[in-house]
Enzyme design. Structure first.
Site, short mmCIF file in Angstrom:
data_model
loop_
_atom_site.label_atom_id
_atom_site.label_comp_id
_atom_site.label_asym_id
_atom_site.label_seq_id
_atom_site.Cartn_x
_atom_site.Cartn_y
_atom_site.Cartn_z
N PHE A 104 0.78 -1.22 0.10
CA PHE A 104 0.12 -0.44 -0.39
C PHE A 104 0.97 1.35 0.18
CE2 PHE A 104 -0.14 2.59 4.00
CZ PHE A 104 0.41 1.78 4.99
N LYS A 105 2.34 1.01 0.15
CA LYS A 105 2.77 2.53 -0.16
C LYS A 105 3.15 2.50 -1.32
CE LYS A 105 5.25 1.40 4.41
NZ LYS A 105 4.90 -0.07 4.89
N ASP A 106 2.56 2.46 -1.78
CA ASP A 106 2.66 2.69 -3.48
C ASP A 106 1.99 4.13 -3.70
OD1 ASP A 106 4.76 1.46 -4.17
OD2 ASP A 106 3.63 -0.31 -5.45
N MET A 146 3.22 7.10 -2.11
CA MET A 146 4.37 7.40 -2.70
C MET A 146 4.60 7.40 -4.22
SD MET A 146 8.09 6.55 -1.21
CE MET A 146 8.34 5.84 0.72
#
Ligand SMILES: *Cc1c(COP(=O)(O)O)cnc(C)c1O
Length: 471
Positions: free
Chosen positions: A121-123, A126
């Site tokens: 989920f960091k995409d 980011m």
């Protein structure tokens, strides 16, 4: 919008300043000076809209210039630029809904947040952050050097976000032979000239300590224009607020309330849910899901916030004992009293703990509940869901589903699924007997060329290496 520090001793800043500096000079975290509100009619108008449109509506009030910042437009991002950035960022996702919902039980859903380039989920944040950096740095005619330490997910998401950035170099330190092969290859197969992977002969903590030391060296920091890719940057929280809206609206908000369960490490993702609530989204409850590193459930249930040892688990991105973003919630619980937050943080630094008063606990318990899911329970959740439905989840998501099972399902419950199961194939295979396959876009990951250098656990060597690469 202007931003203030949770410790009350930094003058208000523009969005652009907050984006580039990350942490406030008084050691606090930036929060918006006021909460923009979204009306019921605006929520209804979101129904059926593309994800990027919802992202624009939710993020716009937070990024507008304040009229007195240092960049053009008062240190903000204009509407046309924001529209372009969110459109481009979410075009990199391989599902047209970006964050689709899957029903796993009556009134219980999983929200898949891992359709971006690195499968976690960091995409979601980011991919926006990298484009914001490029926009602001081009305008200012500046370059930055991003340096970070990673045990896995953050490094690959950051590299993927800035690989096409014309104004940033990135150096990511990872512990040599201590990440999974999928995680390492997701970083080291990015061959762009501005991407530098360093394998350190040491642990993740050694990598982290070196990054801190480089930051604390003012000469080095200024020489290379060093910036951090850390999870406390407000610009990493903001894009995560959006999917609370997209999910709630898809399930009938504002006409029915929704609850969320969030696998939690640094408290960033669940704090984004709190922001959505403050903006007026009818969120009935936010459930904190922890693995055995359970400082948050203990704090909420006993009022004592006490650091323990970090225990390695199958859900490594949640193996954390200090949840940095919790400070942002404390600031609200103390009615935005920076002095009170400063004194708690001083307690934490010297005694490794602090206590919460009845008033603050009451505020938190009104909104949050918290559960701890151990390793055996995590495997059991993956196994049972797979047996019953054929649906496969990763261990972080399993901690979330396990926590949601302890809550009633009288309100629609959305569990945030934070990683694709193929990112953690060993745990999934142990639970289901099958190794999950990598999705199409990464199917050839093991054939791709890798590039990285192995360096000793020595600060001077690493600094020399960074200087040499930037020449
Ligand atoms: C980072 C991460 C988390 C924890 O998110 P926080 O914002 O730190 O609470 C959970 N799951 C996965 C897969 C992650 O990469």
């Amino acid at each position: 919008m202007r931003y203030i520090s949770t410790r009350g001793q930094t003058p208000a800043q523009s969005f652009e300043d907050v984006l580039l500096t990350g942490l406030a000079r008084d050691g606090g975290l930036f929060v918006p000076q006021s909460w923009p509100s979204i009306t019921g009619d605006q929520l209804r108008a979101m129904r059926g809209k593309p994800y990027a449109d919802i992202a624009f509506t939710v993020m716009q009030p937070f990024v507008v210039g304040s009229g007195s910042g240092s960049g053009s437009g008062g240190g903000g991002i204009d509407d046309a630029t924001l529209g372009r950035i969110v459109t481009e960022a979410y075009a990199t996702f391989d599902h047209h809904l970006v964050a689709p919902l899957v029903e796993i039980d009556p009134n219980r859903w999983v929200m898949e947040l891992w359709h971006g380039p690195t499968l976690a989920f960091k995409d979601v944040a980011m991919q926006v952050l990298g484009r914001l950096y490029d926009e602001v740095l081009a305008r200012r005619k500046e370059r930055v050097t991003l340096i970070g330490a990673t045990s896995g997910d953050t490094g690959s998401a950051a590299i993927e976000a800035v690989r096409h950035c014309a104004h940033a170099d990135i150096f990511i330190l990872h512990p040599h032979n201590r990440t999974s092969e999928v995680q390492r290859r997701q970083m080291t197969t990015v061959l762009s000239p501005n991407v530098h992977n360093i394998a350190i002969d040491g642990t993740f903590d050694d990598c982290q300590a070196m990054v801190k030391q480089m930051f604390n060296d003012p000469v080095f920091r200024d020489e290379i224009a060093m910036s951090a890719v850390n999870s406390i940057n407000w610009a990493r929280i903001l894009p995560q607020v959006v999917y609370y809206f997209s999910a709630a609206v898809a399930l009938g908000c504002p006409d029915v309330p929704v609850a969320f369960t969030v696998p939690t490490g640094n408290f960033g993702d669940i704090y984004a849910g709190y922001v959505a609530l403050r903006m007026g989204l009818p969120i009935q409850r936010l459930v904190i899901a922890s693995n055995i590193n359970d400082i948050l459930p203990r704090a909420l249930n006993t009022g004592r916030h006490e650091m323990g040892e970090v225990h390695p688990t199958m859900s490594p991105s949640m193996d954390i004992q200090i949840s940095s973003n919790f400070e942002r919630l404390l600031f609200e619980a103390f009615d935005r009293d920076g002095t009170a937050v400063r004194s708690l943080m001083a307690d934490l630094k010297s005694n490794k703990r602090f206590s919460l008063g009845e008033k603050q606990l009451g505020m938190m318990r009104n909104i949050f509940t918290a559960h701890r899911i151990d390793e055996a329970q995590t495997l059991d959740v993956i196994r049972r869901l797979h047996q019953r439905t054929g649906y496969v989840i990763d261990p972080h998501t399993a901690v979330g589903v396990g926590a949601a099972e302890r809550e009633s399902n009288d309100t629609a419950m959305v569990v945030l699924s934070t990683a694709h199961p193929a990112k953690f194939p060993d745990a999934v295979a142990k639970a289901t007997g099958h190794r999950p396959a990598l999705p199409q876009r990464l199917a050839d990951l093991f054939e791709r060329e890798e590039r990285y250098d192995v360096l000793p656990n020595d600060l001077a060597t690493v600094m020399k290496y960074v200087r040499g690469k930037l020449k």
